[in-house]
Design a protein around this motif. Structure first.
Motif, PDB file in Angstrom:
ATOM      1  N   TYR A 132      29.738  65.159 -86.216  1.00  0.00           N
ATOM      2  CA  TYR A 132      29.396  65.972 -87.568  1.00  0.00           C
ATOM      3  C   TYR A 132      30.458  66.593 -88.029  1.00  0.00           C
ATOM      4  O   TYR A 132      31.280  67.263 -87.373  1.00  0.00           O
ATOM      5  CB  TYR A 132      28.379  66.565 -87.433  1.00  0.00           C
ATOM      6  CG  TYR A 132      26.975  65.749 -87.447  1.00  0.00           C
ATOM      7  CD1 TYR A 132      26.058  65.581 -88.484  1.00  0.00           C
ATOM      8  CD2 TYR A 132      26.632  64.546 -86.271  1.00  0.00           C
ATOM      9  CE1 TYR A 132      24.988  65.036 -88.486  1.00  0.00           C
ATOM     10  CE2 TYR A 132      25.472  63.907 -86.430  1.00  0.00           C
ATOM     11  CZ  TYR A 132      24.775  63.952 -87.671  1.00  0.00           C
ATOM     12  OH  TYR A 132      23.577  63.383 -87.684  1.00  0.00           O
ATOM     13  N   PHE A 133      31.010  66.589 -89.374  1.00  0.00           N
ATOM     14  CA  PHE A 133      31.609  67.613 -90.057  1.00  0.00           C
ATOM     15  C   PHE A 133      30.854  68.592 -90.938  1.00  0.00           C
ATOM     16  O   PHE A 133      30.167  68.009 -91.912  1.00  0.00           O
ATOM     17  CB  PHE A 133      32.631  66.972 -90.826  1.00  0.00           C
ATOM     18  CG  PHE A 133      33.916  66.154 -90.084  1.00  0.00           C
ATOM     19  CD1 PHE A 133      34.950  66.852 -89.612  1.00  0.00           C
ATOM     20  CD2 PHE A 133      33.621  64.790 -89.438  1.00  0.00           C
ATOM     21  CE1 PHE A 133      35.924  66.171 -88.904  1.00  0.00           C
ATOM     22  CE2 PHE A 133      34.649  64.301 -88.954  1.00  0.00           C
ATOM     23  CZ  PHE A 133      35.752  65.061 -88.644  1.00  0.00           C
ATOM     24  N   ILE A 134      30.950  70.005 -90.641  1.00  0.00           N
ATOM     25  CA  ILE A 134      29.879  70.733 -91.447  1.00  0.00           C
ATOM     26  C   ILE A 134      30.996  71.414 -92.346  1.00  0.00           C
ATOM     27  O   ILE A 134      32.000  71.842 -92.061  1.00  0.00           O
ATOM     28  CB  ILE A 134      29.140  71.633 -90.467  1.00  0.00           C
ATOM     29  CG1 ILE A 134      29.994  72.422 -89.633  1.00  0.00           C
ATOM     30  CG2 ILE A 134      28.145  70.697 -89.780  1.00  0.00           C
ATOM     31  CD1 ILE A 134      29.250  73.472 -88.736  1.00  0.00           C
ATOM     32  N   GLY A 135      30.297  71.899 -93.406  1.00  0.00           N
ATOM     33  CA  GLY A 135      31.165  72.653 -94.507  1.00  0.00           C
ATOM     34  C   GLY A 135      31.875  71.521 -95.357  1.00  0.00           C
ATOM     35  O   GLY A 135      32.995  71.740 -95.888  1.00  0.00           O
ATOM     36  N   VAL A 136      31.595  70.133 -95.325  1.00  0.00           N
ATOM     37  CA  VAL A 136      32.389  69.111 -95.738  1.00  0.00           C
ATOM     38  C   VAL A 136      31.274  68.479 -96.849  1.00  0.00           C
ATOM     39  O   VAL A 136      30.281  68.075 -96.550  1.00  0.00           O
ATOM     40  CB  VAL A 136      32.855  68.246 -94.872  1.00  0.00           C
ATOM     41  CG1 VAL A 136      33.270  67.210 -95.340  1.00  0.00           C
ATOM     42  CG2 VAL A 136      33.923  68.838 -93.840  1.00  0.00           C
TER      43      VAL A 136
END
Length: 533
Positions: free
Chosen positions: A54-58
């Motif tokens: 998971y990429f958060i802030g994307v």
């Protein structure tokens, strides 16, 4: 590093990769929304063989936006809550600055390894007696057409398929849930194999060896180099036991592995010939001090499984074409006991390397059967010995068993370990990987008690042959200690010296030595204090 993250995110969401700009407790943890996100995470993990990134802030389009400290912590909290919902956990996180705060790459994986029994069975026998076909049919439930078609599920090298001859060890797997066999619908789908390891209460792994005489070295590696629970010896109902059958049986017995005999291809022979071969098998087993037991019913299978030891040998008649006898084999594998590994698990981790290969996106992988102890993902371990007897420190980056990603590899399991800290050129078959508290020894010379099977001349000082110990296959120089020479049928004490490089061995290990055909077997009895002189 931000550029590296951008290189990944600019390609968009795919497979096991998911983007989340911002998650908050009040909305994303509401029952219905939480269930939707948990299902999404489970789906991503399925695509990633148990792992999701998971990429958060994307943003959904891959743009790196970034989050304030408060939003970042809340998003990470929600992500961890979702992971718990699907029995997973956050294993790793990389945080990097972006346009409006921080972004992060978060690795999510299953939170535990399945607790199941793992049985390892070595399959041996003469070429064309149907070893691979039997295993292919057993693990898939697909009956053979009589042309050996199901063997393709094991032999994936092009030249093996074209020639119909196995040239290297093959591995296959099936399992049992609620005492029912679970087979592979698509044996070429790695995710199916992974699910068997994940879901089944008992997992049976087959090491399919090579029946063709020129590849005897590979067969010995399959029997000696694995921590087998049982051996399955295959005999063609038309041809009967051959010199290769006897040789393979001798190797299995020398390793003190309990053996099962399957008389195969009974659809190709008359009842009279099947009976003749069965009697030949019984005679052979009695000749080597074993008690044959014909398995004709489930009651027989249950009885022999309950009472089986190194002396009792169950014999079954089977056909991969008609399916005769396959349910009895299932029952036997279901009921056969596996020795407790509690004591082995208390020991420091050690595994002999059987294969070395490179996987795209993973790196260098070493595989083999864990001999003792357990290794965890991220552990610092040792690799060696080198040609000069040294051990180097490496890291266990990830662990897999039949394509199932695991947190640990335990005694008796066939695993692949992705490592960092060593190049493929630094590694060879027969090396070990172990924890630093394992008493790893780089040995050049040792003593052994041996028995000679067959030899046309005499074995004197300076005699050289290939000696197999675990996955080690090295030229060794002999020096008889009790007498001037040894010949066929003799027992004696030998000093052995690895000719080219030291190896990691210890007292009590079994060995097979050969020059052409196998010549004899023995046990390591003494290792001098000056180990690599």
């Amino acid at each position: 590093m931000t550029d590296n993250i951008y290189d990944i995110t600019k390609k968009g969401e795919r497979q096991n990769i998911e983007f989340k700009e911002n998650l908050n407790r009040d909305y994303h943890l509401k029952k219905e929304r939480k269930q939707q996100l948990a299902s999404q995470m489970k789906y991503r993990m399925e695509l990633g063989d148990g792992e999701a990134v998971y990429f958060i802030g994307v943003h959904d389009d891959g743009h790196l936006i970034g989050l304030s400290r408060e939003d970042f912590e809340e998003t990470l909290f929600v992500l961890k809550s979702l992971a718990e919902e699907v029995d997973a956990e956050v294993l790793d996180m990389e945080k990097h600055p972006a346009e409006h705060g921080d972004v992060a790459k978060v690795l999510i994986s299953r939170s535990h390894d399945p607790k199941n029994e793992h049985m390892l069975v070595g399959v041996a026998g003469h070429v064309d007696h149907g070893k691979s076909t039997l295993v292919g049919t057993l693990t898939t439930g697909t009956l053979d057409t009589g042309s050996g078609g199901t063997r393709i599920f094991l032999d994936v090298q092009k030249h093996e398929i074209e020639r119909g001859l196995s040239a290297d060890l093959s591995f296959a797997v099936y399992g049992f849930c609620n005492e029912k066999p679970v087979r592979l619908k698509n044996p070429l789908n790695n995710r199916e194999k992974s699910k068997i390891v994940e879901k089944c209460e008992k997992v049976v792994s087959f090491v399919d060896t090579v029946g063709h005489e020129p590849w005897l070295r590979t067969t010995i590696r399959g029997i000696v180099g694995q921590k087998l629970n049982y051996g399955l010896l295959v005999v063609d109902a038309s041809q009967g036991p051959t010199h290769i059958t006897k040789e393979h049986l001798g190797i299995i017995l020398a390793m003190e592995v309990p053996v099962i005999v399957a008389v195969t291809k009974i659809d190709t022979a008359t009842d009279e010939r099947v009976l003749e071969v069965k009697n030949e098998v019984f005679k052979l087993l009695k000749l080597v001090g074993r008690i044959p037991y014909m398995v004709k019913s489930f009651e027989d299978a249950d009885f022999v499984a309950e009472n089986m030891n190194q002396h009792i040998v169950p014999v079954l008649k089977v056909s991969a074409v008609t399916g005769d006898g396959l349910k009895l084999l299932d029952e036997l594998f279901l009921r056969l006991k596996i020795s407790s590994k509690d004591e082995d698990l208390k020991k420091p981790f050690m595994m002999y390397i059987d294969r070395i290969y490179s996987v795209t996106g993973v790196g260098t992988v070493v595989s083999g059967t864990v001999r003792q102890g357990k290794v965890k993902k991220g552990d610092k371990i040792l690799l060696g010995p080198s040609g000069t007897g040294e051990f180097m420190e490496i890291s266990a980056k990830s662990i897999e068993m039949h394509h199932y990603k695991k947190e640990t590899g335990e005694s008796g399991e066939v695993v692949g370990i992705s490592i960092t800290g060593a190049d493929m050129d630094d590694i060879r078959r027969g090396m070990v990987v172990c924890h630093e508290n394992y008493p790893a020894m780089a040995v050049r010379e040792f003593e052994a008690e041996v028995a000679i099977f067959v030899h046309p001349t005499t074995i004197k000082n300076g005699y050289e042959c290939i000696t197999h110990i675990e996955t080690i296959a090295e030229t060794v120089i002999f020096k008889p200690l009790d007498k001037e020479y040894l010949s066929a049928g003799d027992n004696g004490r030998i000093r052995m010296r690895f000719k080219y490089r030291p190896c990691c061995i210890h007292e009590g290990q079994k060995l097979i030595f050969r020059e052409g055909r196998s010549k004899g077997f023995g046990t390591v009895t003494k290792i001098p204090l000056n180990r690599i002189s």
